[in-house]
Design a protein around this motif. Structure first.
Motif, PDB file in Angstrom:
ATOM      1  N   LEU A 117       0.830  -1.195   0.000  1.00 63.65           N
ATOM      2  CA  LEU A 117       0.000   0.000   0.000  1.00 63.65           C
ATOM      3  C   LEU A 117       0.877   1.263   0.000  1.00 63.65           C
ATOM      4  N   ALA A 118       1.902   1.232   0.845  1.00 61.59           N
ATOM      5  CA  ALA A 118       2.761   2.418   0.975  1.00 61.59           C
ATOM      6  C   ALA A 118       3.507   2.696  -0.326  1.00 61.59           C
ATOM      7  N   THR A 119       3.939   1.637  -1.022  1.00 56.97           N
ATOM      8  CA  THR A 119       4.686   1.875  -2.262  1.00 56.97           C
ATOM      9  C   THR A 119       3.740   2.280  -3.389  1.00 56.97           C
ATOM     10  N   ALA A 120       2.502   1.795  -3.350  1.00 54.65           N
ATOM     11  CA  ALA A 120       1.510   2.217  -4.354  1.00 54.65           C
ATOM     12  C   ALA A 120       1.222   3.703  -4.193  1.00 54.65           C
ATOM     13  N   ALA A 121       1.042   4.141  -2.948  1.00 53.07           N
ATOM     14  CA  ALA A 121       0.795   5.571  -2.690  1.00 53.07           C
ATOM     15  C   ALA A 121       2.007   6.388  -3.123  1.00 53.07           C
ATOM     16  N   GLY A 122       3.199   5.880  -2.797  1.00 51.57           N
ATOM     17  CA  GLY A 122       4.430   6.585  -3.189  1.00 51.57           C
ATOM     18  C   GLY A 122       4.511   6.740  -4.699  1.00 51.57           C
ATOM     19  N   ASP A 123       4.208   5.676  -5.406  1.00 58.52           N
ATOM     20  CA  ASP A 123       4.223   5.720  -6.881  1.00 58.52           C
ATOM     21  C   ASP A 123       3.227   6.740  -7.418  1.00 58.52           C
ATOM     22  N   GLY A 124       2.049   6.791  -6.810  1.00 62.02           N
ATOM     23  CA  GLY A 124       1.022   7.730  -7.275  1.00 62.02           C
ATOM     24  C   GLY A 124       1.546   9.163  -7.203  1.00 62.02           C
ATOM     25  N   ALA A 125       2.231   9.474  -6.108  1.00 64.82           N
ATOM     26  CA  ALA A 125       2.792  10.816  -5.927  1.00 64.82           C
ATOM     27  C   ALA A 125       3.895  11.085  -6.959  1.00 64.82           C
ATOM     28  N   VAL A 126       4.751  10.083  -7.160  1.00 69.90           N
ATOM     29  CA  VAL A 126       5.875  10.255  -8.097  1.00 69.90           C
ATOM     30  C   VAL A 126       5.361  10.423  -9.524  1.00 69.90           C
ATOM     31  N   ALA A 127       4.422   9.551  -9.925  1.00 74.21           N
ATOM     32  CA  ALA A 127       3.921   9.590 -11.307  1.00 74.21           C
ATOM     33  C   ALA A 127       3.181  10.901 -11.579  1.00 74.21           C
ATOM     34  N   ALA A 128       2.353  11.336 -10.626  1.00 74.91           N
ATOM     35  CA  ALA A 128       1.611  12.583 -10.848  1.00 74.91           C
ATOM     36  C   ALA A 128       2.559  13.774 -10.895  1.00 74.91           C
ATOM     37  N   SER A 129       3.564  13.774 -10.057  1.00 69.94           N
ATOM     38  CA  SER A 129       4.536  14.883 -10.079  1.00 69.94           C
ATOM     39  C   SER A 129       5.266  14.907 -11.420  1.00 69.94           C
ATOM     40  N   ALA A 130       5.629  13.718 -11.919  1.00 72.19           N
ATOM     41  CA  ALA A 130       6.315  13.642 -13.220  1.00 72.19           C
ATOM     42  C   ALA A 130       5.385  14.124 -14.335  1.00 72.19           C
ATOM     43  N   ALA A 131       4.110  13.738 -14.247  1.00 70.64           N
ATOM     44  CA  ALA A 131       3.150  14.160 -15.277  1.00 70.64           C
ATOM     45  C   ALA A 131       2.958  15.675 -15.236  1.00 70.64           C
ATOM     46  N   CYS A 132       2.877  16.246 -14.042  1.00 75.17           N
ATOM     47  CA  CYS A 132       2.705  17.702 -13.907  1.00 75.17           C
ATOM     48  C   CYS A 132       3.934  18.420 -14.459  1.00 75.17           C
ATOM     49  N   HIS A 133       5.096  17.884 -14.199  1.00 73.80           N
ATOM     50  CA  HIS A 133       6.338  18.465 -14.709  1.00 73.80           C
ATOM     51  C   HIS A 133       6.342  18.409 -16.241  1.00 73.80           C
ATOM     52  N   TYR A 134       5.879  17.288 -16.793  1.00 69.56           N
ATOM     53  CA  TYR A 134       5.796  17.116 -18.252  1.00 69.56           C
ATOM     54  C   TYR A 134       4.840  18.151 -18.868  1.00 69.56           C
TER      55      TYR A 134
END
Ligand code: NAP
Length: 301
Positions: free
Chosen positions: A282-299
């Protein structure tokens, strides 16, 4: 055009939605089934940082309310395909609707791995189940079996032991993959019998499961266990085939992406259990969600 389309409303997808909308981006989350993903079936989560105990259902509902409350839209439609047209991503759903986005996050999770034995599909709902918390009540005070040696199987066995008269826990090795603490808890229950080094090799019963045949891998001996249900908990398999035209999959079918959640396709990101990773929690899924969304926003800039 939506800024970010997220495929999957599990922990990774909904976390990505929270980060996207809080960064001022529009986000639509597509979900083929119920929100929450796999965690919804966990009776008690006790390893998510900052929360000592919460049921999977309550956790998922709070996460869903948090994401939608902040402005993310959730559409209960499966995604059938994604096409890239320049900078535009065209997402077509199983209902035949098309949506456009500037970026996509694939958070498709994983689905239950079937045993792959004869009559398994036919007997689903007639004694074959992949979800102890969903179906356990149907077998109250009866004898049941759980197959698997990971955390899910251990948790399922513990849950069913409190409900059923007896639980056989069948595992193909003599060492469990799941947490040792959970194995110890099971040993203390009076009605759980470990059947180790063994596989379920046959389903027996006319219109429903009445018994199973178990084969010991070391001796080759077969045993009949009279059970009303078999709960299959032998892990997950990914379901990313629909996107293999855009992104690379690893040899097991998971989306090839590292901790940065980037895929080989510009503007397509991934998060959670659907990607190649060693710790699916669960913790790594949440972590991934934050990382992926931040990368998408940066893109998106
Ligand atoms: P898992 O950890 O991958 O374990 C699958 C189990 O099924 C393994 O013991 C494996 O045996 C066995 N298996 C696999 N294929 C089989 C087959 N064809 N026939 C018979 N047995 C087979 O899966 P999971 O238990 O569903 O857990 C998935 C992930 O979620 C894990 O990372 C787990 O830690 C996590 N999870 C965490 C929690 C929690 O922290 N509360 C709860 C549930 C799940 P081998 O051991 O021999 O490979």
């Amino acid at each position: 055009m939506t800024d970010i389309i997220i495929v999957g409303a599990g922990t990774a997808g909904l976390t990505a939605a929270i980060y996207a909308v809080r960064a001022g981006k529009s986000a639509i989350v597509f979900e083929a089934n119920a929100y929450g993903g796999q965690i919804i079936n966990t009776p008690d989560i006790e390893n998510y940082p900052g929360i000592s105990h919460v049921s999977g259902f309550d956790f998922a509902t709070e996460l869903y309310n948090q994401a939608t409350g902040l402005g993310a839209e959730v559409k209960f439609e499966g995604v059938a395909s994604i096409k890239v047209d320049g900078d535009k991503k065209i997402v077509t759903t199983t209902a035949g609707n098309s949506y456009e986005a500037k970026a996509v996050i694939l958070a498709t999770g994983a689905k239950n791995r079937p045993l792959g034995i004869e009559r398994e599909e036919e007997l689903v709902g007639k004694g074959i189940s992949y979800c102890a918390t969903c179906d356990g009540m149907f077998f109250k005070n009866k004898v049941v079996a759980v197959n698997g040696g990971g955390n899910t199987a251990l948790e399922d066995a513990a849950y069913l032991a409190d409900l059923c008269s007896k639980v056989y826990l069948i595992h193909r090795r003599d060492q469990f993959r799941g947490d040792a603490a959970d194995v110890e808890k099971l040993k203390k229950k009076g009605n759980v019998e470990f059947v180790l080094n063994s596989n379920v090799t046959r389903l027996i019963g006319q219109d429903k499961v009445e018994a199973i045949e178990v084969t010991n891998k070391l001796s080759g001996d077969t045993t009949r266990l009279d059970v009303a249900a078999l709960f299959v908990a032998i892990g997950q398999v990914p379901d990313n085939g629909a996107f293999s035209n855009l992104i690379d999959l690893d040899e097991k079918g998971y989306i090839a992406a590292g901790e940065d959640c980037l895929t080989k396709a510009n503007g397509i990101f991934t998060a959670g259990d659907c990607r190649t990773k060693s710790v699916r929690q669960l913790a790594t899924a949440a972590g991934d969600g934050a990382v992926a969304a931040s990368a998408a926003c940066h893109y998106l800039g």
